[in-house]
Design a protein around this motif. Structure first.
Motif, PDB file in Angstrom:
ATOM      1  N   HIS A  10       2.151   9.655   0.652  1.00  0.00           N
ATOM      2  CA  HIS A  10       2.471   8.596   1.606  1.00  0.00           C
ATOM      3  C   HIS A  10       2.398   7.222   0.950  1.00  0.00           C
ATOM      4  CE1 HIS A  10       2.523  11.585   4.704  1.00  0.00           C
ATOM      5  NE2 HIS A  10       1.263  11.911   4.468  1.00  0.00           N
ATOM      6  N   VAL A  11       1.406   7.023   0.088  1.00  0.00           N
ATOM      7  CA  VAL A  11       1.291   5.755  -0.627  1.00  0.00           C
ATOM      8  C   VAL A  11       2.492   5.565  -1.549  1.00  0.00           C
ATOM      9  CG1 VAL A  11      -0.082   4.494  -2.325  1.00  0.00           C
ATOM     10  CG2 VAL A  11      -1.213   5.694  -0.456  1.00  0.00           C
ATOM     11  N   ALA A  12       2.905   6.642  -2.209  1.00  0.00           N
ATOM     12  CA  ALA A  12       4.070   6.554  -3.092  1.00  0.00           C
ATOM     13  C   ALA A  12       5.341   6.218  -2.312  1.00  0.00           C
ATOM     14  CB  ALA A  12       4.249   7.867  -3.849  1.00  0.00           C
ATOM     15  N   ILE A  13       5.493   6.775  -1.141  1.00  0.00           N
ATOM     16  CA  ILE A  13       6.671   6.478  -0.316  1.00  0.00           C
ATOM     17  C   ILE A  13       6.666   5.020   0.112  1.00  0.00           C
ATOM     18  CG2 ILE A  13       7.711   6.925   1.945  1.00  0.00           C
ATOM     19  CD1 ILE A  13       7.054   9.856   1.492  1.00  0.00           C
ATOM     20  N   MET A  14       5.510   4.512   0.528  1.00  0.00           N
ATOM     21  CA  MET A  14       5.444   3.106   0.938  1.00  0.00           C
ATOM     22  C   MET A  14       5.692   2.178  -0.255  1.00  0.00           C
ATOM     23  SD  MET A  14       2.531   2.987   3.895  1.00  0.00           S
ATOM     24  CE  MET A  14       1.357   4.162   3.267  1.00  0.00           C
ATOM     25  N   ALA A  15       5.170   2.538  -1.425  1.00  0.00           N
ATOM     26  CA  ALA A  15       5.425   1.731  -2.627  1.00  0.00           C
ATOM     27  C   ALA A  15       6.904   1.774  -3.008  1.00  0.00           C
ATOM     28  CB  ALA A  15       4.569   2.234  -3.786  1.00  0.00           C
ATOM     29  N   LEU A  16       7.527   2.918  -2.861  1.00  0.00           N
ATOM     30  CA  LEU A  16       8.957   3.045  -3.142  1.00  0.00           C
ATOM     31  C   LEU A  16       9.778   2.180  -2.187  1.00  0.00           C
ATOM     32  CD1 LEU A  16      11.113   4.507  -4.823  1.00  0.00           C
ATOM     33  CD2 LEU A  16      11.103   6.291  -3.092  1.00  0.00           C
ATOM     34  N   GLN A  17       9.355   2.093  -0.949  1.00  0.00           N
ATOM     35  CA  GLN A  17      10.061   1.233  -0.001  1.00  0.00           C
ATOM     36  C   GLN A  17       9.968  -0.230  -0.407  1.00  0.00           C
ATOM     37  OE1 GLN A  17       8.297   2.215   3.756  1.00  0.00           O
ATOM     38  NE2 GLN A  17       9.784   3.829   4.153  1.00  0.00           N
ATOM     39  N   VAL A  18       8.805  -0.651  -0.861  1.00  0.00           N
ATOM     40  CA  VAL A  18       8.653  -2.038  -1.307  1.00  0.00           C
ATOM     41  C   VAL A  18       9.513  -2.298  -2.540  1.00  0.00           C
ATOM     42  CG1 VAL A  18       7.000  -3.718  -2.207  1.00  0.00           C
ATOM     43  CG2 VAL A  18       6.377  -2.264  -0.273  1.00  0.00           C
TER      44      VAL A  18
END
Length: 134
Positions: free
Chosen positions: A93-101
């Protein structure tokens, strides 16, 4: 004790042991309290999902001047990803949010995609709230 009460106990309508000790009322009260707590959790999570989605749509269309179709697509994709990866480890989930940024930086819409990542986090919290047993 009448034979009728025994028959009711045999077919499962009443439990004479719990009626005699008064624990039947306590169990029913605990069950009602748990059911009410579960209903509150469902209402809170649904309200959060709807409010977050509407806020993201309104901010995306009016403040960031992104087309409604694009913003709606982002909201739906966020919900699908949150539902699909519900039981994944936290780092996913953290990786997905970082990818969105990172995508926001490349697409020059960093603030919108940071808000989309926040909406993703809100969806995760809402889904976990729905999973809680009363």
């Amino acid at each position: 004790m009448s034979g009728l009460k025994r028959k009711e106990e045999e077919i499962g309508l009443v439990d004479l042991d719990t009626e005699q000790t008064g624990e039947g009322r306590k169990e029913r009260a605990a069950f009602k309290k748990a059911r009410a707590q579960k209903q509150r959790a469902v209402r809170m999570s649904l309200a959060g999902m709807i409010a977050g989605g509407l806020a993201l749509i309104l901010l995306g269309t009016y403040v960031f001047h992104i087309s409604l179709i694009t913003v709606g697509f982002v909201v739906v994709i966020e919900a699908v990803i949150a539902a699909a990866l519900n039981n994944s480890p936290f780092w996913v989930h953290v990786a997905i949010m970082a990818l969105q940024v990172v995508m926001g930086v490349f697409l020059k819409q960093i603030l919108f995609l940071v808000l989309a990542a926040a909406y993703y986090f809100l969806l995760l919290v809402a889904v976990k709230l729905l999973e809680v047993d009363g």
